[in-house]
Design a protein around this motif. Structure first.
Motif, mmCIF file in Angstrom:
data_model
loop_
_atom_site.group_PDB
_atom_site.id
_atom_site.type_symbol
_atom_site.label_atom_id
_atom_site.label_comp_id
_atom_site.label_asym_id
_atom_site.label_seq_id
_atom_site.Cartn_x
_atom_site.Cartn_y
_atom_site.Cartn_z
ATOM 1 N N ASN A 1 -2.580 12.026 -0.613
ATOM 2 C CA ASN A 1 -1.233 12.488 -0.224
ATOM 3 C C ASN A 1 -0.690 11.768 1.002
ATOM 4 O O ASN A 1 -0.199 12.376 1.959
ATOM 5 N N LEU A 2 -0.794 10.463 0.966
ATOM 6 C CA LEU A 2 -0.152 9.648 1.998
ATOM 7 C C LEU A 2 1.267 9.323 1.542
ATOM 8 O O LEU A 2 1.547 9.279 0.351
ATOM 9 N N LEU A 3 2.178 9.098 2.498
ATOM 10 C CA LEU A 3 3.563 8.754 2.144
ATOM 11 C C LEU A 3 3.640 7.254 1.852
ATOM 12 O O LEU A 3 3.326 6.442 2.722
ATOM 13 N N PRO A 4 4.018 6.888 0.633
ATOM 14 C CA PRO A 4 3.963 5.476 0.234
ATOM 15 C C PRO A 4 4.928 4.572 0.998
ATOM 16 O O PRO A 4 4.733 3.361 1.045
ATOM 17 N N PHE B 1 -6.848 15.814 1.724
ATOM 18 C CA PHE B 1 -6.638 16.226 0.335
ATOM 19 C C PHE B 1 -7.475 15.381 -0.615
ATOM 20 O O PHE B 1 -7.836 14.239 -0.309
ATOM 21 N N THR C 1 -5.659 18.343 7.660
ATOM 22 C CA THR C 1 -6.033 18.536 6.257
ATOM 23 C C THR C 1 -6.331 17.201 5.593
ATOM 24 O O THR C 1 -5.599 16.216 5.794
ATOM 25 N N PHE D 1 -6.348 14.010 -3.350
ATOM 26 C CA PHE D 1 -5.573 12.858 -3.787
ATOM 27 C C PHE D 1 -4.851 12.171 -2.626
ATOM 28 O O PHE D 1 -3.792 11.580 -2.796
#
Lengths: 800, 225
Positions: B95-98, B91, B89, B93
């Protein structure tokens, strides 16, 4: 400010009610402990200090040889300004009841005449007697006591003779029978009461023993300088009367009790420290959750001072509500706990509690509010500094913490970072949940540091108390064994007759012939001068002395002696050193064969075989005889038989076995209460851990939703959160072990030094500590369960 | 075929308001190597359809098949596994983990599959090279531009060789140039055999697609003659 408070603070509390509740609970519990320990302090000490020889919780005793003290002296002593309390005492032995094998004579009991209008060490008689009596609101009819020959009898005697309240019984003394009426029964095991003592009014005792107008002793409680009071009293005494400090055993147990009380106070203070951490965390979280609202309010014109006041008010409210709850709970707990603790001596504690109640509650309230306000100050200052413009631009960021979180917790943050890096390396290949947990912990270490501090403090408390319990227990056993040896102890010293401070030389032989006596061991103390060292107490005591081993020539005149710790320190002697003492038989050389602990004598003593001291001083009369009873004999029967065998000598007979067991049981109860309270502190800290993890899950909802979307199962997410909880719990255990062990060593050293002139021996209960650590670790993981379940319920989804 | 829906319908009914028919008997297929654009106005049901195919939601009626497996027959764990193994997927925005590096973000699907460390390293490197940002492997998301972040997201979506890549408005948060670059990247991936279903408002996205499906009020419009 009110509407700003509502917008900023009330909303924050509503968003994280668990954290607010935990902070409130911590303040309440810490305050409750402060109040309860203060109010029960005097009670515990009094309960431990009171014993069969009633007066041994007095500061000074007035005695006179011969017929005794003129009772008119009592009023003069009592009127002295330094005398807070004075109690007249007259004692003697009587026979009570008839036994099948002693039909004529029955049980020999000690009749103790006291002023029963002053209850036994407590408030007025109209408020009832100690412990269960007070709890049931039972009172004693003063008329019965004063006119009806009322007697307060021990449960054992009552049981043996089928007595109940109101029963009449006869006591035989000096060949005359006196009818007494049971006014109350002292429960079995009531700490401090020898079960061979019957209490009557002083006038009754004077009549029974034909000593009207005389007293054996006046026990005085002094306000202020005891030495000055002693000198003042001495100036009033007639020839032959003397004033002195009570017999040693009370001082040892009083010191133990005082040390125990300091432990309780320590627990209260450490719990307040825990509360301080949790208030800091709660207000800090409130600031963080409301960062955007703070910026809005500031941009609308609220001053920095208004923001500061709002969050400071939150802290003050935690302090005020928490400490009010806690103060009331603590006072209630003290009232309820005292009977259980003292098991019969709550009147003593109730008196102290009543006087100290209001000041203690006021102090606790002020302390709780002050501590909470102080801890709220840092996050409140941080909130005040929030710039309106930059705060408005912030997105929800779980990593964002208030600057002040770094203040004071840098070390713990570093520890969490180190542990999480270790876990990350270890789990990278094989445990993805742990790997992700490690990464998250590292990112949120500043937040987690606070709850780690709280849990570590609570764990340190629990471990410190486990060590203190074991150490106090060992010290109590040592004291009790030394101060209350054997099953019975016969003495003459308590009767106040200078001419018979020692028992006759024939007493020992007569006692040994009494059926039921297994061993009878004499002892005698002398004050001697050690050449070049000063004075010391030399005690001839076969029970405590080293065996006389033949010493190698040329030291044939050397006698091995045990020099107890306090004396060894004072005289700077070690094992193998020699002391030369001056005796009527000439100078004698003592070789220090051992340096045992001594909780009984603050000055210590040199202990040699009885025969040696008797030979040196030409005096083989013992001042005490320690008796061990045969396994098949009952101490009370043997006590009665001894009294008959040594009649008409006036003796003091203590049933030391009972007193020893009662004192040990009382201290054990007190210590177990402390341990239970330490575990409550641990529970509060675990609740804080749960609240923190739940809050972190809430802040990481979006990330967790992404993880779920990418294919992390619910179980995976749960495992991840539980790993975080496990790491924090493990670190807290490690911190607790180091801090608790270290603090216990320091505290016991300080308490021991203050109480006994040297550190208390440290006993480390390895199994107990292992259980505390394992329990804390497992409980920490369980504390993470609510957060883990909450995280697992987050649905997979793309945050918009 | 990689993904198929047959009369898939999704009705939202919370019991308080009128039920909302977000998707109404939608039938479609996406094959390997196809870039299919799903266009329609806001609220037409694009995200609902992507959620059904993405195994995040289940149809009220009809069927959705991913890699031949009907999703309505699967429980939550099975859906999660399907999502993990067969779907990628992208997205709007990112939606990566910071808290993870770029490489760790890209490798996350493989970590969840419990792949070997060496394999993860190799496949992440390949994926980053494919999207053109291998040098950013050790950086954190906070240090990357929007275009680079979306490339990272694309790399994460393809690293585990899914049956289909779902892209929900992949250019919605990018400027024109970066948006064009991302579209071209998706075009290349599709040409290389990856099945891609892309929900989009962008006309240029539709122009690069093999097929355009139009959704209106939850129904697929018939293709223009």
């Amino acid at each position: 400010m009110g509407s700003v408070f509502y917008v900023l603070v009330e909303g924050g509390v509503r968003k994280d009610p668990l954290r607010a509740a935990v902070a409130l609970a911590a303040v309440a519990f810490g305050t409750a402990l402060l109040v309860a320990t203060h109010l029960t302090g005097a009670g515990s000490a009094a309960a431990l200090g009171a014993n069969a020889e009633l007066g041994l919780h007095a500061d000074l005793q007035i005695l006179q040889s011969g017929r005794g003290l003129d009772e008119r002296l009592f009023a003069r002593i009592r009127s002295l300004p330094q005398i807070a309390d004075a109690r007249p005492i007259l004692q003697g032995d009587a026979s009570v009841g008839a036994r099948p094998n002693d039909a004529a004579l029955g049980d020999t009991v000690r009749i103790v005449g006291v002023d029963l209008l002053q209850p036994i060490g407590g408030p007025s008689l109209s408020e009832g007697l100690p412990g269960p009596f007070a709890a049931r609101g039972t009172t004693i009819d003063p008329a019965l006591v004063l006119q009806g020959g009322g007697a307060i009898v021990p449960a054992q005697l009552a049981g043996q003779n089928g007595l109940r309240v109101g029963s009449r019984f006869e006591a035989l003394a000096l060949g005359r029978r006196t009818t007494l009426t049971v006014a109350q029964i002292i429960p079995q095991g009531a700490a401090g009461f020898d079960s061979g003592s019957v209490f009557v009014d002083i006038v009754t005792a004077q009549t029974m023993f034909d000593r009207v107008g005389f007293l054996d002793r006046i026990d005085c409680t002094v306000e202020g300088d005891v030495a000055a009071a002693s000198a003042r009293i001495a100036g009033l005494l007639p020839p032959g009367a003397r004033v002195e400090r009570p017999h040693a055993p009370a001082s040892g147990i009083a010191r133990l009790a005082a040390g125990l009380q300091r432990n309780f106070a320590w627990l209260a203070l450490s719990t307040l420290a825990l509360a301080a951490l949790l208030v800091y965390d709660a207000v800090g979280t409130s600031v963080r959750l409301r960062r955007r609202e703070i910026a809005i309010v500031r941009s609308l014109g609220a001053s920095r001072r208004t923001i500061l006041a709002a969050f400071l008010a939150e802290g003050v409210l935690y302090g005020a509500f928490g400490s009010l709850l806690g103060a009331l709970a603590g006072a209630f707990a003290a009232e309820r706990a005292l009977p259980a603790l003292a098991n019969g001596l709550a009147t003593t504690a109730s008196a102290a509690a009543g006087d100290a109640m209001l000041p203690t509650i006021a102090f606790a309230l002020a302390t709780g509010v002050f501590v909470a306000a102080l801890c709220a100050l840092i996050p409140a200052l941080d909130a005040m500094r929030t710039p309106p413009a930059s705060a408005l631009g912030l997105a929800a960021n779980p990593q964002m913490t208030y600057r002040s979180a770094r203040f004071g917790f840098a070390g713990l943050s570093a520890l969490i970072a180190f542990a999480s890096d270790l876990l990350r390396s270890a789990s990278e290949r094989s445990a993805p949940a742990a790997w992700l947990a490690a990464i998250q912990l590292h990112a949120t270490r500043q937040r987690t540091a606070i709850v780690l501090a709280a849990l570590g403090l609570a764990a340190a408390n629990a471990i410190g108390y486990a060590i203190a319990t074991a150490s106090f227990g060992a010290a109590t056993l040592a004291w009790a064994t030394a101060a209350l040896p054997g099953d019975l102890v016969i003495s003459a010293a308590h009767l106040g007759d200078a001419a018979s401070d020692a028992l006759p030389a024939t007493a020992l032989a007569r006692v040994r012939l009494v059926a039921g006596v297994a061993t009878a061991t004499p002892a005698r103390s002398f004050d001697v001068v050690a050449l070049g060292k000063g004075t010391l107490e030399l005690r001839g005591d076969d029970a405590a002395a080293p065996h006389s081993a033949p010493s190698p020539v040329p030291y044939a005149r050397e006698t091995p002696a045990f020099v107890t710790q306090p004396l060894a320190r004072r005289m700077h002697v070690r094992i193998g050193d020699r002391l030369t003492i001056a005796t009527p038989a000439g100078n004698v050389m003592l070789r220090v064969a051992g340096i045992p602990d001594d909780f009984e004598r603050s000055g210590g003593a040199a202990i040699v075989p009885f025969a040696s001291s008797a030979r040196w001083f030409g005096d083989d009369r013992p001042d005490t005889i320690q008796i061990n009873v045969r396994a098949t004999a009952a101490p009370h029967d043997v006590r009665s038989a001894i009294a008959r065998a040594l009649a008409p000598l006036r003796l003091g007979i203590q049933t030391t076995r009972e007193l020893r067991l009662a004192a040990i049981a009382l201290l054990a109860r007190s210590l177990s209460v402390a341990n239970e309270l330490a575990f409550v502190t641990l529970a509060i800290a675990l609740a804080a851990l749960s609240a923190t993890l739940s809050a972190l899950v809430l802040e990481r909802r979006a990330e967790i939703a992404i993880l779920r979307y990418l294919g992390a199962s619910r179980r995976f997410v749960m495992l991840m959160i539980l790993c975080e909880a496990a790491v924090v719990a493990a670190l807290a255990c490690a911190l607790g072990l180091c801090a608790g062990g270290g603090a216990a060593a320091v505290a016991l050293g300080a308490i021991g030094a203050e109480s006994f002139g040297r550190g208390m021996p440290l006993q480390v209960p390895a199994v107990g500590i292992a259980l505390v650590l394992a329990g804390t670790f497992l409980a920490g993981i369980l504390a993470g369960l609510p957060a883990a379940r909450s995280a697992s319920r987050i649905a997979a989804g793309a945050p918009s | 075929m990689n993904v198929r829906t047959l009369n898939a319908t999704r009705v939202y009914d919370d019991g308080y308001r009128e039920p909302v028919r977000a998707l109404d008997e939608v039938t479609l297929e996406v094959q390997a190597g196809e870039l299919v654009a799903l266009v329609g106005p806001s609220g037409c049901g694009k995200s609902t359809l992507l959620n059904l195919i993405g195994c995040v939601d289940l149809p009220t009626s009809g069927t959705v098949e991913v890699d031949g497996r009907p999703t309505t027959l699967l429980d939550d764990d099975a859906l999660t596994a399907l999502r993990r193994d067969r779907i990628g997927t992208v997205f709007q925005f990112f939606n990566l983990l910071p808290t993870l590096t770029i490489a760790e973000n890209v490798g996350l699907p493989l970590v969840l599959q419990r792949r070997d460390r060496r394999e993860i390293y190799e496949r992440v490197r390949t994926a980053l090279e494919t999207v053109g940002i291998p040098e950013k492997a050790e950086s954190f998301p906070a240090h990357l531009s929007g275009g680079q972040l979306q490339r990272t997201a694309i790399a994460r979506a393809i690293v585990h060789e899914p049956a289909i890549v779902l892209a929900d408005e992949p250019t919605g948060n990018l400027d024109t140039e970066n948006g064009a670059n991302v579209l071209h990247l998706l075009r290349e991936l599709a040409s290389g055999g990856q099945a891609i279903l892309m929900a989009t408002h962008a006309p240029e996205a539709a122009a690069l697609s093999d097929r355009v499906l139009r959704l209106k009020d939850g129904r697929l419009s018939p293709p223009a003659p």
